[in-house]
Design a protein around this motif. Structure first.
Motif, PDB file in Angstrom:
ATOM      1  N   VAL A 126       0.833  -1.156  -0.086  1.00  6.03           N
ATOM      2  CA  VAL A 126       0.218   0.009  -0.085  1.00  6.03           C
ATOM      3  C   VAL A 126       0.759   1.314   0.138  1.00  6.03           C
ATOM      4  N   SER A 127       0.808   2.093  -0.876  1.00  8.52           N
ATOM      5  CA  SER A 127       1.534   3.063  -1.167  1.00  8.52           C
ATOM      6  C   SER A 127       0.664   4.558  -0.531  1.00  8.52           C
ATOM      7  N   LEU A 128       1.546   5.573  -0.128  1.00  9.35           N
ATOM      8  CA  LEU A 128       0.968   6.806   0.420  1.00  9.35           C
ATOM      9  C   LEU A 128      -0.189   7.454  -0.577  1.00  9.35           C
ATOM     10  N   GLU A 129       0.195   7.233  -1.922  1.00 11.63           N
ATOM     11  CA  GLU A 129      -0.874   7.574  -2.858  1.00 11.63           C
ATOM     12  C   GLU A 129      -2.078   6.684  -2.999  1.00 11.63           C
ATOM     13  N   ASP A 130      -2.042   5.429  -2.801  1.00  9.79           N
ATOM     14  CA  ASP A 130      -3.403   4.767  -2.670  1.00  9.79           C
ATOM     15  C   ASP A 130      -4.017   5.122  -1.504  1.00  9.79           C
ATOM     16  N   VAL A 131      -3.412   5.488  -0.486  1.00  9.74           N
ATOM     17  CA  VAL A 131      -4.492   5.974   0.759  1.00  9.74           C
ATOM     18  C   VAL A 131      -4.913   7.218   0.352  1.00  9.74           C
ATOM     19  N   VAL A 132      -4.208   8.040  -0.112  1.00 12.39           N
ATOM     20  CA  VAL A 132      -4.561   9.498  -0.160  1.00 12.39           C
ATOM     21  C   VAL A 132      -5.600   9.665  -1.330  1.00 12.39           C
ATOM     22  N   GLN A 133      -5.393   8.743  -2.280  1.00 12.57           N
ATOM     23  CA  GLN A 133      -6.606   8.948  -3.280  1.00 12.57           C
ATOM     24  C   GLN A 133      -7.773   7.717  -2.955  1.00 12.57           C
ATOM     25  N   LYS A 134      -7.630   7.367  -1.745  1.00 14.68           N
ATOM     26  CA  LYS A 134      -8.677   6.461  -1.303  1.00 14.68           C
ATOM     27  C   LYS A 134      -9.063   5.183  -2.258  1.00 14.68           C
ATOM     28  N   ARG A 135      -8.029   4.492  -2.684  1.00  9.99           N
ATOM     29  CA  ARG A 135      -8.107   3.435  -3.443  1.00  9.99           C
ATOM     30  C   ARG A 135      -8.435   2.241  -2.972  1.00  9.99           C
ATOM     31  N   ASN A 136      -9.908   2.245  -2.606  1.00  9.76           N
ATOM     32  CA  ASN A 136     -10.228   1.058  -1.735  1.00  9.76           C
ATOM     33  C   ASN A 136     -10.215  -0.539  -2.536  1.00  9.76           C
ATOM     34  N   LEU A 137     -10.601  -0.121  -3.820  1.00 15.04           N
ATOM     35  CA  LEU A 137     -10.237  -1.631  -4.796  1.00 15.04           C
ATOM     36  C   LEU A 137      -8.836  -1.751  -4.659  1.00 15.04           C
TER      37      LEU A 137
ATOM     38  N   LEU B  73      -6.872  -1.390  -2.420  1.00 18.50           N
ATOM     39  CA  LEU B  73      -6.372  -2.138  -1.093  1.00 18.50           C
ATOM     40  C   LEU B  73      -6.819  -3.361  -0.983  1.00 18.50           C
ATOM     41  N   ALA B  74      -8.159  -3.522  -1.788  1.00 18.31           N
ATOM     42  CA  ALA B  74      -8.724  -4.959  -1.336  1.00 18.31           C
ATOM     43  C   ALA B  74      -7.994  -5.887  -2.334  1.00 18.31           C
ATOM     44  N   ALA B  75      -7.631  -5.450  -3.627  1.00 20.55           N
ATOM     45  CA  ALA B  75      -6.653  -6.285  -4.317  1.00 20.55           C
ATOM     46  C   ALA B  75      -5.559  -6.777  -3.596  1.00 20.55           C
ATOM     47  N   SER B  76      -4.852  -5.801  -2.873  1.00 16.54           N
ATOM     48  CA  SER B  76      -3.540  -6.043  -2.336  1.00 16.54           C
ATOM     49  C   SER B  76      -3.902  -7.301  -1.369  1.00 16.54           C
ATOM     50  N   ILE B  77      -4.782  -7.112  -0.556  1.00 16.68           N
ATOM     51  CA  ILE B  77      -4.957  -8.177   0.282  1.00 16.68           C
ATOM     52  C   ILE B  77      -5.395  -9.420  -0.342  1.00 16.68           C
ATOM     53  N   LYS B  78      -6.116  -9.591  -1.357  1.00 17.12           N
ATOM     54  CA  LYS B  78      -6.287 -10.774  -2.091  1.00 17.12           C
ATOM     55  C   LYS B  78      -4.960 -11.416  -2.584  1.00 17.12           C
ATOM     56  N   GLN B  79      -4.203 -10.662  -3.193  1.00 11.67           N
ATOM     57  CA  GLN B  79      -2.983 -11.100  -3.981  1.00 11.67           C
ATOM     58  C   GLN B  79      -2.115 -11.626  -2.655  1.00 11.67           C
ATOM     59  N   THR B  80      -2.038 -11.010  -1.546  1.00  9.05           N
ATOM     60  CA  THR B  80      -1.267 -11.372  -0.554  1.00  9.05           C
ATOM     61  C   THR B  80      -1.718 -12.568   0.009  1.00  9.05           C
ATOM     62  N   THR B  81      -3.160 -12.862   0.138  1.00  4.65           N
ATOM     63  CA  THR B  81      -3.745 -13.831   0.827  1.00  4.65           C
ATOM     64  C   THR B  81      -3.395 -15.137  -0.052  1.00  4.65           C
ATOM     65  N   ALA B  82      -3.784 -14.916  -1.447  1.00  2.00           N
ATOM     66  CA  ALA B  82      -3.695 -15.888  -2.303  1.00  2.00           C
ATOM     67  C   ALA B  82      -2.367 -16.634  -2.398  1.00  2.00           C
ATOM     68  N   ARG B  83      -1.348 -15.951  -2.324  1.00  2.16           N
ATOM     69  CA  ARG B  83      -0.093 -16.522  -2.187  1.00  2.16           C
ATOM     70  C   ARG B  83       0.394 -17.635  -0.953  1.00  2.16           C
ATOM     71  N   HIS B  84      -0.395 -17.335   0.100  1.00  2.30           N
ATOM     72  CA  HIS B  84      -0.370 -18.257   1.361  1.00  2.30           C
ATOM     73  C   HIS B  84      -1.493 -19.081   1.583  1.00  2.30           C
ATOM     74  N   VAL B  85      -2.299 -19.173   0.839  1.00  5.69           N
ATOM     75  CA  VAL B  85      -3.433 -20.436   1.075  1.00  5.69           C
ATOM     76  C   VAL B  85      -3.120 -21.581   0.620  1.00  5.69           C
ATOM     77  N   ARG B  86      -3.226 -22.548   1.368  1.00  6.77           N
ATOM     78  CA  ARG B  86      -2.963 -23.796   0.959  1.00  6.77           C
ATOM     79  C   ARG B  86      -4.263 -24.308   0.190  1.00  6.77           C
ATOM     80  N   PRO B  87      -4.155 -25.098  -0.910  1.00  8.90           N
ATOM     81  CA  PRO B  87      -5.233 -25.752  -1.626  1.00  8.90           C
ATOM     82  C   PRO B  87      -5.796 -26.859  -0.610  1.00  8.90           C
ATOM     83  N   LEU B  88      -7.241 -27.042  -0.814  1.00  9.95           N
ATOM     84  CA  LEU B  88      -7.872 -27.884   0.159  1.00  9.95           C
ATOM     85  C   LEU B  88      -7.701 -29.388  -0.737  1.00  9.95           C
ATOM     86  N   MET B  89      -7.651 -30.233   0.091  1.00 13.10           N
ATOM     87  CA  MET B  89      -7.308 -31.760  -0.287  1.00 13.10           C
ATOM     88  C   MET B  89      -8.487 -32.282  -0.298  1.00 13.10           C
TER      89      MET B  89
END
Length: 155
Positions: free
Chosen positions: A126-137, A139-155
């Protein structure tokens, strides 16, 4: 999560500059008034922010602080680390070489350590520009990308 006032106030102050500078220096008195943060406390924080290369100061009438880099080049993690802030979600110290509980690593150490790393990954994305510009989408995309890297697939 434990984030002291140093980290929170430093982030708030830089966001304030991002919102109010328009290329001109912003005084600590103005930041203090808008954000309800003591000017003396801001002076301490801005010394660290200046030494970390996040802001530069301008003296004299109309003086204050400006961002030293473009808002898109300043990560929220940079701001928190600049004021010597440590994100801790556990009472453990670092890798717990000395132990968390009775000289041993606590049973939840790896979980809390991983959570702390995920928070830093998020703040790095998250950059300062993201926050200043209120880029909620964004931010949500960043969370999704971070989460996707560390979620284990269901067996």
């Amino acid at each position: 999560m434990k984030l002291s006032t140093k980290g929170r106030y430093a982030v708030m102050a830089l966001i304030d500059i991002g919102l109010n500078s328009n290329g001109k220096p912003v005084s600590l008195a103005d930041i203090s008034e808008r954000q309800d943060i003591s000017q003396e406390y801001l002076e301490q924080l801005f010394g660290k922010l200046r030494r970390s290369g996040l802001v530069t100061s301008a003296r004299g009438p109309g003086g204050g602080y400006v961002l030293a880099r473009a808002p898109a080049e300043i990560c929220m993690s940079d701001v928190i680390l600049a004021v010597d802030e440590e994100l801790r979600v556990t009472r453990c110290d670092g890798d717990a070489v000395n132990g968390c509980v009775k000289g041993e690593r606590c049973c939840a150490h790896d979980l809390w350590s991983s959570l702390g790393r995920q928070m830093m990954y998020f703040l790095e994305s998250v950059s300062l520009e993201d926050v200043v510009q209120k880029r909620n989408l964004a931010l949500a995309a960043s969370i999704k990308q971070t989460t996707a890297r560390h979620v284990r697939p269901l067996m």
